[in-house]
Design a protein around this motif. Structure first.
Motif, PDB file in Angstrom:
ATOM      1  N   UNK A 246       0.857  -1.185  -0.107  1.00 36.49           N
ATOM      2  CA  UNK A 246       0.136  -0.118  -0.058  1.00 36.49           C
ATOM      3  C   UNK A 246       0.824   1.269   0.139  1.00 36.49           C
ATOM      4  N   UNK A 247       1.815   1.264   0.916  1.00 44.93           N
ATOM      5  CA  UNK A 247       2.805   2.348   0.774  1.00 44.93           C
ATOM      6  C   UNK A 247       3.564   2.590  -0.450  1.00 44.93           C
ATOM      7  N   UNK A 248       3.834   1.348  -1.075  1.00 40.17           N
ATOM      8  CA  UNK A 248       4.607   1.858  -2.402  1.00 40.17           C
ATOM      9  C   UNK A 248       3.562   2.291  -3.607  1.00 40.17           C
ATOM     10  N   UNK A 249       2.209   1.890  -3.437  1.00 37.80           N
ATOM     11  CA  UNK A 249       1.108   2.246  -4.408  1.00 37.80           C
ATOM     12  C   UNK A 249       1.196   3.805  -3.985  1.00 37.80           C
ATOM     13  N   UNK A 250       1.140   4.064  -2.630  1.00 39.47           N
ATOM     14  CA  UNK A 250       0.877   5.774  -2.555  1.00 39.47           C
ATOM     15  C   UNK A 250       1.961   6.445  -3.044  1.00 39.47           C
ATOM     16  N   UNK A 251       3.299   5.929  -2.758  1.00 39.58           N
ATOM     17  CA  UNK A 251       4.328   6.567  -3.287  1.00 39.58           C
ATOM     18  C   UNK A 251       4.343   6.922  -4.920  1.00 39.58           C
ATOM     19  N   UNK A 252       3.880   5.690  -5.612  1.00 36.82           N
ATOM     20  CA  UNK A 252       3.937   5.907  -6.865  1.00 36.82           C
ATOM     21  C   UNK A 252       2.727   7.150  -7.433  1.00 36.82           C
ATOM     22  N   UNK A 253       1.601   7.114  -6.501  1.00 34.69           N
ATOM     23  CA  UNK A 253       0.653   7.930  -6.821  1.00 34.69           C
ATOM     24  C   UNK A 253       1.218   9.438  -6.691  1.00 34.69           C
ATOM     25  N   UNK A 254       1.864   9.617  -5.653  1.00 33.01           N
ATOM     26  CA  UNK A 254       2.383  10.802  -5.302  1.00 33.01           C
ATOM     27  C   UNK A 254       3.251  11.466  -6.422  1.00 33.01           C
ATOM     28  N   UNK A 255       4.008  10.528  -7.022  1.00 31.87           N
ATOM     29  CA  UNK A 255       5.068  10.935  -7.943  1.00 31.87           C
ATOM     30  C   UNK A 255       4.111  11.328  -9.203  1.00 31.87           C
ATOM     31  N   UNK A 256       3.136  10.559  -9.452  1.00 33.40           N
ATOM     32  CA  UNK A 256       2.134  11.171 -10.702  1.00 33.40           C
ATOM     33  C   UNK A 256       1.603  12.615 -10.326  1.00 33.40           C
ATOM     34  N   UNK A 257       1.202  12.776  -8.929  1.00 34.95           N
ATOM     35  CA  UNK A 257       0.449  13.897  -8.762  1.00 34.95           C
ATOM     36  C   UNK A 257       1.341  15.129  -8.667  1.00 34.95           C
ATOM     37  N   UNK A 258       2.477  14.875  -8.308  1.00 38.04           N
ATOM     38  CA  UNK A 258       3.962  15.953  -8.326  1.00 38.04           C
ATOM     39  C   UNK A 258       3.971  16.515  -9.527  1.00 38.04           C
ATOM     40  N   UNK A 259       3.669  15.536 -10.693  1.00 35.68           N
ATOM     41  CA  UNK A 259       3.857  16.280 -12.037  1.00 35.68           C
ATOM     42  C   UNK A 259       2.943  17.314 -12.444  1.00 35.68           C
ATOM     43  N   UNK A 260       1.975  17.786 -11.660  1.00 41.46           N
ATOM     44  CA  UNK A 260       1.163  18.645 -12.048  1.00 41.46           C
ATOM     45  C   UNK A 260       1.209  19.900 -11.114  1.00 41.46           C
ATOM     46  N   UNK A 261       2.225  19.869 -10.363  1.00 37.93           N
ATOM     47  CA  UNK A 261       2.616  21.184  -9.325  1.00 37.93           C
ATOM     48  C   UNK A 261       2.888  22.427 -10.099  1.00 37.93           C
ATOM     49  N   UNK A 262       3.399  22.143 -11.226  1.00 35.85           N
ATOM     50  CA  UNK A 262       3.863  23.457 -11.984  1.00 35.85           C
ATOM     51  C   UNK A 262       2.851  23.886 -12.626  1.00 35.85           C
ATOM     52  N   UNK A 263       1.577  23.209 -13.144  1.00 31.75           N
ATOM     53  CA  UNK A 263       0.422  24.037 -13.859  1.00 31.75           C
ATOM     54  C   UNK A 263      -0.509  24.998 -12.946  1.00 31.75           C
ATOM     55  N   UNK A 264      -1.448  25.359 -13.696  1.00 37.13           N
ATOM     56  CA  UNK A 264      -2.728  25.979 -13.018  1.00 37.13           C
ATOM     57  C   UNK A 264      -3.232  25.506 -11.962  1.00 37.13           C
ATOM     58  N   UNK A 265      -3.358  24.127 -11.815  1.00 33.73           N
ATOM     59  CA  UNK A 265      -4.027  23.176 -10.966  1.00 33.73           C
ATOM     60  C   UNK A 265      -2.761  22.983  -9.879  1.00 33.73           C
ATOM     61  N   UNK A 266      -1.711  23.547  -9.653  1.00 28.42           N
ATOM     62  CA  UNK A 266      -0.950  23.251  -8.896  1.00 28.42           C
ATOM     63  C   UNK A 266      -1.032  23.318  -7.397  1.00 28.42           C
ATOM     64  N   UNK A 267      -1.839  23.976  -6.998  1.00 26.98           N
ATOM     65  CA  UNK A 267      -2.725  23.959  -5.548  1.00 26.98           C
ATOM     66  C   UNK A 267      -3.360  22.883  -5.402  1.00 26.98           C
ATOM     67  N   UNK A 268      -3.903  22.318  -6.288  1.00 25.32           N
ATOM     68  CA  UNK A 268      -4.904  21.147  -6.161  1.00 25.32           C
ATOM     69  C   UNK A 268      -4.053  20.079  -5.897  1.00 25.32           C
ATOM     70  N   UNK A 269      -2.790  20.017  -6.809  1.00 23.87           N
ATOM     71  CA  UNK A 269      -2.077  18.966  -7.001  1.00 23.87           C
ATOM     72  C   UNK A 269      -1.239  18.843  -5.381  1.00 23.87           C
TER      73      UNK A 269
END
Length: 392
Positions: A246-269
């Motif tokens: 479960x922890x590994x899956x969450x780590x992977x999800x965080x990596x995917x979410x982090x890719x959106x930090x620089x866009x307009x939806x950065x705060x949502x990410x």
């Protein structure tokens, strides 16, 4: 009686108010000067029958002069405990005998230990006796009384925190004078004790400023990662231990979410990252308060209710100031932040560290021990501890 008003001993700055000692002193001098104007004096005299000033041990010289000026207009009563005067570093160094009682004659001492009535009167009596010894500069025997003494010179001895913890029902506080060590202690307990923040929440403001100054995904992620490292204890895998799926899956999800930090939806990410971090099985949050406020600030920015993370952080902390903070069940913090509060159980790791404080060390120790209402646990390498006679 028309009105009775209570003035706090220390003024707390808020938006638009002075923040430096010099600015406050200028304000007090101006207020004293204003009180010499007959029209102002007439308004005060017609509005109030009495002025009550609490926590007088926390007053500085400028506040003292203001109180004296008020007492020339309206009968003024002050309340305070010299042994809780732990703001000497901020200029609260008034002498009760030489300066305060000259203008406010001593009326009496409250003797009833209400804090311990019905809880642990024996502990209350021991703390009262210890108070007298501290005032006289006499030795304190930590192994002689209704407290638990542990022989240890290590503030990070977790046995001091957790031995017998199952029998301690109610609120608990571990108290150390060094704020940075409090954070490390909270981390060492793996979040078993939560560190609390100063009301100004400097670390939250730093995170907000770093976010606002970050133009891209990498820098925003760096700001979040920095805060994560200061708020979470991460369990290290033992040799040959398989990662938690479960922890590994969450780590992977965080990596995917982090890719959106620089866009307009950065705060949502960022808000999603904050939420996932709290759920990771191998992570333990030990600075829950600042993480919660950071999450709220990000939500404000993501919803478009503010223009910057700095504005959002300031708004969230102002709400906390207005509504009050909700203390965790188990807290680790400093006497400065816990002063005025009480806990069912108090732990003081390596009490000798109080002797290293540059000012008010006996008073800091007294404030720490007097937070306990039911049990008090103190560790030190020596059962006898002696503090220099404090300024009273």
């Amino acid at each position: 009686m028309r009105y009775t008003h209570a003035f706090p001993g220390i003024a707390r700055p808020c938006d638009g108010m002075p923040r430096t000692s010099a600015e406050w002193e200028h304000l007090y001098r101006g207020a004293v000067l204003a009180l010499s104007v007959s029209a102002v004096r007439d308004v005060i005299a017609s509005s109030y029958d009495r002025v009550l000033i609490d926590e007088y041990q926390d007053c500085n010289h400028g506040q003292h002069q203001l109180a004296i000026a008020l007492s020339g207009i309206v009968p003024t009563i002050i309340f305070g405990d010299p042994m809780q005067g732990i703001f000497e570093f901020a200029g609260a160094t008034l002498s009760w005998e030489r300066e305060i009682h000259n203008h406010f004659p001593f009326a009496g001492t409250l003797e009833t230990p209400h804090r311990w009535a019905g809880k642990n009167p024996e502990l209350g009596a021991w703390i009262a006796q210890t108070r007298q010894k501290l005032m006289a500069g006499e030795p304190i025997d930590l192994a002689d009384g209704p407290i638990t003494y542990r022989q240890s010179d290590d503030a990070f001895d977790m046995a001091t925190f957790f031995d017998g913890i199952d029998a301690r029902e109610g609120t608990q506080a571990a108290i150390h004078c060094n704020k940075a060590i409090c954070y490390r202690l909270a981390q060492a307990t793996r979040g078993g004790f939560q560190a609390i923040e100063e009301m100004a929440a400097g670390r939250l403001q730093n995170f907000a400023a770093a976010w606002d100054a970050s133009p891209n995904q990498d820098q925003r992620l760096a700001a979040i990662n920095s805060l994560m490292q200061e708020c979470f204890h991460v369990k290290q895998l033992a040799e040959n231990e398989a990662p938690n799926q479960d922890d590994a899956a969450m780590a992977e999800e965080m990596g995917l979410v982090a890719a959106d930090l620089g866009g307009k939806a950065g705060a949502l990410a960022a808000h999603r990252l904050f939420a996932i971090a709290k759920m990771r099985p191998s992570w333990r949050l030990f600075r829950r308060e600042i993480w919660r406020d950071g999450e709220k600030a990000i939500a404000e920015l993501g919803a478009g209710r503010v223009k910057s993370m700095t504005e959002a952080a300031a708004s969230i902390r102002q709400r906390v100031t207005n509504s009050g903070r909700k203390m965790p069940l188990r807290t680790v913090s400093t006497p400065l932040l816990l002063k005025g509060l009480e806990f069912d159980h108090v732990v003081i790791p390596n009490a000798a560290h109080f002797l290293g404080e540059r000012s008010a060390n006996a008073k800091l120790f007294y404030v720490a021990i007097s937070r306990a209402t039911q049990t008090l646990t103190i560790s030190a390498s020596n059962r006898l501890i002696v503090f220099p006679k404090p300024q009273i």
